[in-house]
Write an enzyme that holds these catalytic residues in place. Structure first.
Site, PDB file in Angstrom:
ATOM      1  N   ILE A   6      14.800  37.286  25.308  1.00 57.16           N
ATOM      2  CA  ILE A   6      14.873  36.670  23.967  1.00 57.16           C
ATOM      3  C   ILE A   6      13.509  36.787  23.294  1.00 57.16           C
ATOM      4  O   ILE A   6      12.511  36.240  23.794  1.00 57.16           O
ATOM      5  CB  ILE A   6      15.243  35.172  24.066  1.00 57.16           C
ATOM      6  CG1 ILE A   6      16.505  34.982  24.912  1.00 57.16           C
ATOM      7  CG2 ILE A   6      15.434  34.563  22.679  1.00 57.16           C
ATOM      8  CD1 ILE A   6      16.622  33.584  25.495  1.00 57.16           C
ATOM      9  N   TYR A 154      10.756  42.998   4.039  1.00 54.38           N
ATOM     10  CA  TYR A 154      11.724  42.266   4.880  1.00 54.38           C
ATOM     11  C   TYR A 154      13.133  42.841   4.723  1.00 54.38           C
ATOM     12  O   TYR A 154      13.810  43.140   5.708  1.00 54.38           O
ATOM     13  CB  TYR A 154      11.691  40.783   4.501  1.00 54.38           C
ATOM     14  CG  TYR A 154      12.605  39.903   5.336  1.00 54.38           C
ATOM     15  CD1 TYR A 154      12.321  39.654   6.674  1.00 54.38           C
ATOM     16  CD2 TYR A 154      13.740  39.309   4.781  1.00 54.38           C
ATOM     17  CE1 TYR A 154      13.151  38.840   7.445  1.00 54.38           C
ATOM     18  CE2 TYR A 154      14.569  38.494   5.536  1.00 54.38           C
ATOM     19  CZ  TYR A 154      14.275  38.261   6.869  1.00 54.38           C
ATOM     20  OH  TYR A 154      15.104  37.460   7.626  1.00 54.38           O
ATOM     21  N   LYS A 158      15.231  44.816   7.748  1.00 59.04           N
ATOM     22  CA  LYS A 158      16.523  44.288   8.225  1.00 59.04           C
ATOM     23  C   LYS A 158      17.644  45.318   7.985  1.00 59.04           C
ATOM     24  O   LYS A 158      18.540  45.454   8.821  1.00 59.04           O
ATOM     25  CB  LYS A 158      16.851  42.955   7.543  1.00 59.04           C
ATOM     26  CG  LYS A 158      15.953  41.810   7.992  1.00 59.04           C
ATOM     27  CD  LYS A 158      16.154  41.478   9.465  1.00 59.04           C
ATOM     28  CE  LYS A 158      15.347  40.287   9.925  1.00 59.04           C
ATOM     29  NZ  LYS A 158      15.490  40.005  11.360  1.00 59.04           N
ATOM     30  N   THR A 191      14.210  26.408   9.400  1.00 56.38           N
ATOM     31  CA  THR A 191      13.157  26.844  10.324  1.00 56.38           C
ATOM     32  C   THR A 191      11.854  27.050   9.543  1.00 56.38           C
ATOM     33  O   THR A 191      11.839  26.979   8.307  1.00 56.38           O
ATOM     34  CB  THR A 191      13.524  28.194  10.977  1.00 56.38           C
ATOM     35  OG1 THR A 191      13.562  29.179   9.948  1.00 56.38           O
ATOM     36  CG2 THR A 191      14.856  28.142  11.708  1.00 56.38           C
TER      37      THR A 191
HETATM   38  N1  LIG Z   1      15.477  31.152   8.689  1.00 54.84           N
HETATM   39  C1  LIG Z   1      16.399  31.747   7.928  1.00 54.84           C
HETATM   40  O1  LIG Z   1      16.887  31.171   6.957  1.00 54.84           O
HETATM   41  C2  LIG Z   1      16.876  33.135   8.273  1.00 54.84           C
HETATM   42  C3  LIG Z   1      17.843  33.724   7.459  1.00 54.84           C
HETATM   43  C4  LIG Z   1      18.334  34.966   7.780  1.00 54.84           C
HETATM   44  C5  LIG Z   1      17.848  35.626   8.905  1.00 54.84           C
HETATM   45  N2  LIG Z   1      16.891  35.025   9.675  1.00 54.84           N
HETATM   46  C6  LIG Z   1      16.441  35.753  10.879  1.00 54.84           C
HETATM   47  O2  LIG Z   1      16.607  34.900  12.008  1.00 54.84           O
HETATM   48  C7  LIG Z   1      15.613  35.199  13.002  1.00 54.84           C
HETATM   49  C8  LIG Z   1      14.894  33.938  13.425  1.00 54.84           C
HETATM   50  O3  LIG Z   1      14.230  33.411  12.292  1.00 54.84           O
HETATM   51  P1  LIG Z   1      13.596  31.962  12.277  1.00 54.84           P
HETATM   52  O4  LIG Z   1      13.938  31.375  10.977  1.00 54.84           O
HETATM   53  O5  LIG Z   1      13.893  31.237  13.539  1.00 54.84           O
HETATM   54  O6  LIG Z   1      12.030  32.359  12.231  1.00 54.84           O
HETATM   55  P2  LIG Z   1      10.726  31.544  12.598  1.00 54.84           P
HETATM   56  O7  LIG Z   1      11.002  30.088  12.671  1.00 54.84           O
HETATM   57  O8  LIG Z   1       9.683  32.009  11.667  1.00 54.84           O
HETATM   58  O9  LIG Z   1      10.405  32.086  14.072  1.00 54.84           O
HETATM   59  C9  LIG Z   1      10.047  33.413  14.250  1.00 54.84           C
HETATM   60  C10 LIG Z   1       9.836  33.698  15.724  1.00 54.84           C
HETATM   61  O10 LIG Z   1       9.340  35.055  15.819  1.00 54.84           O
HETATM   62  C11 LIG Z   1       8.130  35.066  16.568  1.00 54.84           C
HETATM   63  N3  LIG Z   1       7.208  36.069  16.054  1.00 54.84           N
HETATM   64  C12 LIG Z   1       6.769  36.189  14.768  1.00 54.84           C
HETATM   65  N4  LIG Z   1       5.838  37.130  14.690  1.00 54.84           N
HETATM   66  C13 LIG Z   1       5.686  37.648  15.947  1.00 54.84           C
HETATM   67  C14 LIG Z   1       4.848  38.644  16.517  1.00 54.84           C
HETATM   68  N5  LIG Z   1       3.919  39.291  15.784  1.00 54.84           N
HETATM   69  N6  LIG Z   1       4.957  38.921  17.833  1.00 54.84           N
HETATM   70  C15 LIG Z   1       5.845  38.253  18.597  1.00 54.84           C
HETATM   71  N7  LIG Z   1       6.666  37.280  18.116  1.00 54.84           N
HETATM   72  C16 LIG Z   1       6.569  36.981  16.818  1.00 54.84           C
HETATM   73  C17 LIG Z   1       7.554  33.665  16.388  1.00 54.84           C
HETATM   74  O11 LIG Z   1       6.749  33.292  17.505  1.00 54.84           O
HETATM   75  P3  LIG Z   1       5.141  33.242  17.496  1.00 54.84           P
HETATM   76  O12 LIG Z   1       4.704  32.800  16.146  1.00 54.84           O
HETATM   77  O13 LIG Z   1       4.817  32.297  18.622  1.00 54.84           O
HETATM   78  O14 LIG Z   1       4.760  34.637  17.820  1.00 54.84           O
HETATM   79  C18 LIG Z   1       8.804  32.803  16.367  1.00 54.84           C
HETATM   80  O15 LIG Z   1       9.183  32.468  17.681  1.00 54.84           O
HETATM   81  C19 LIG Z   1      14.707  36.256  12.365  1.00 54.84           C
HETATM   82  O16 LIG Z   1      15.111  37.535  12.790  1.00 54.84           O
HETATM   83  C20 LIG Z   1      14.973  36.107  10.867  1.00 54.84           C
HETATM   84  O17 LIG Z   1      14.705  37.282  10.154  1.00 54.84           O
HETATM   85  C21 LIG Z   1      16.380  33.813   9.383  1.00 54.84           C
END
Ligand SMILES: NC(=O)c1ccc[n+]([C@@H]2O[C@H](COP(=O)([O-])OP(=O)(O)OC[C@H]3O[C@@H](n4cnc5c(N)ncnc54)[C@H](OP(=O)(O)O)[C@@H]3O)[C@@H](O)[C@H]2O)c1
Length: 250
Positions: A6, A154, A158, A191
């Site tokens: 993961i 972005y 995607k 998030t």
């Molecule tokens: N939130 C939304 O509304 C939304 C909507 C549509 C799609 N998504 C997708 O859902 C997924 C999860 O999003 P989320 O909202 O949970 O995001 P988030 O809260 O910003 O978390 C992002 C995760 O990615 C890791 N990450 C970021 N940069 C990294 C790097 N350089 N190297 C390794 N790990 C890295 C972060 O961990 P560290 O900072 O510890 O590295 C964190 O665990 C993503 O693919 C996002 O595009 C989100």
């Protein structure tokens, strides 16, 4: 044993996925820049084996070593399931093209597109002889299909990962021990990514007011709810490889 890799497990959806998989018969490999010690502690309490790797997807040179370290810990003779969940991503840079700092566009592409592609490739190569249940889920976004002002990187990364899913799905159809691969659009979630979006200026992101409204209206789903839906999909043997699934259509 069920093995789950993961990415982005330190917070948000990735953390919720990891927490929902903490069971005795599962072995988790979590990856992010920062180790979430609470996830490690919870794993210990639930007698679930976890290996947490601090890795930054901005620096991809050691990805093969990371994959090597993970897959040498997989006991293929006892594996029932091996899954890769490409969840880590960044929405930044949020600004119109032309204003991008060079590093930000490279970073967005590395984290959202290149790292998942490399992990998928390593996964397929290193599990080629395994005839257990093998699945990959790439976390996508509505932004893969719809352009947003200020999200050029972005949206593009995607869209690329969705196309990569479709291509790999096609290639794996006639493989001896095929890997099933899908994309999953989780919808908008509560998030840190959403809080980054809400902090944008209207000059950089025209729809910022609308995203602030989403939060006020309670339109953001909880990561735990989304994680449960995602795992239902992952454990459904009817899923069609190469497809893009949307939480709102499940
Ligand atoms: N939130 C939304 O509304 C939304 C909507 C549509 C799609 N998504 C997708 O859902 C997924 C999860 O999003 P989320 O909202 O949970 O995001 P988030 O809260 O910003 O978390 C992002 C995760 O990615 C890791 N990450 C970021 N940069 C990294 C790097 N350089 N190297 C390794 N790990 C890295 C972060 O961990 P560290 O900072 O510890 O590295 C964190 O665990 C993503 O693919 C996002 O595009 C989100």
């Amino acid at each position: 044993m069920n093995y789950y890799i993961i990415t982005g497990a330190s917070r948000g959806l990735g953390r919720a996925i990891a927490e929902n998989l903490l069971e005795k018969d599962n072995h988790l490999f979590c990856i992010s820049r920062r180790i979430n010690e609470d996830v490690v502690t919870d794993a210990g309490m639930k007698d679930c084996r976890i290996d947490y790797f601090e890795y930054d997807f901005n620096f991809l040179e050691e990805m093969d070593m990371l994959a090597e370290t993970i897959f040498e810990r997989v006991n293929f003779s006892k594996a029932k399931t091996i899954c890769l969940i490409n969840n880590a991503a960044t929405v930044k840079p949020i600004m119109p093209v032309g204003k991008y700092p060079i590093f930000d566009i490279i970073s967005n592409t590395n984290v959202n597109m290149v790292a998942p592609m490399l992990l998928i490739s390593e996964f397929i190569r290193r599990t080629e002889d395994a005839n257990c249940d093998k699945k990959i889920v790439n976390i996508s976004s509505g932004a893969a299909k719809k352009p947003y002002y200020g999200w050029g990187s972005y949206c593009s990364s995607k869209a690329a990962i969705d196309m990569f899913t479709a291509c790999v799905g096609l290639e794996q159809k006639n493989a001896v021990n095929p890997v099933k691969i899908v994309s999953f659009n989780p919808g908008i979630m509560d998030t840190e990514m959403q809080s980054d979006i809400r902090q944008s200026s209207v000059e950089n992101f025209e729809m910022v007011e609308k995203f602030i409204e989403y939060q006020h209206q309670g339109a953001l789903k909880s990561p735990d709810y989304v994680a449960k839906k995602l795992l239902e999909l992952l454990h459904n043997n009817e899923i069609k490889s190469g497809m893009i699934y949307d939480i709102n259509e499940l």
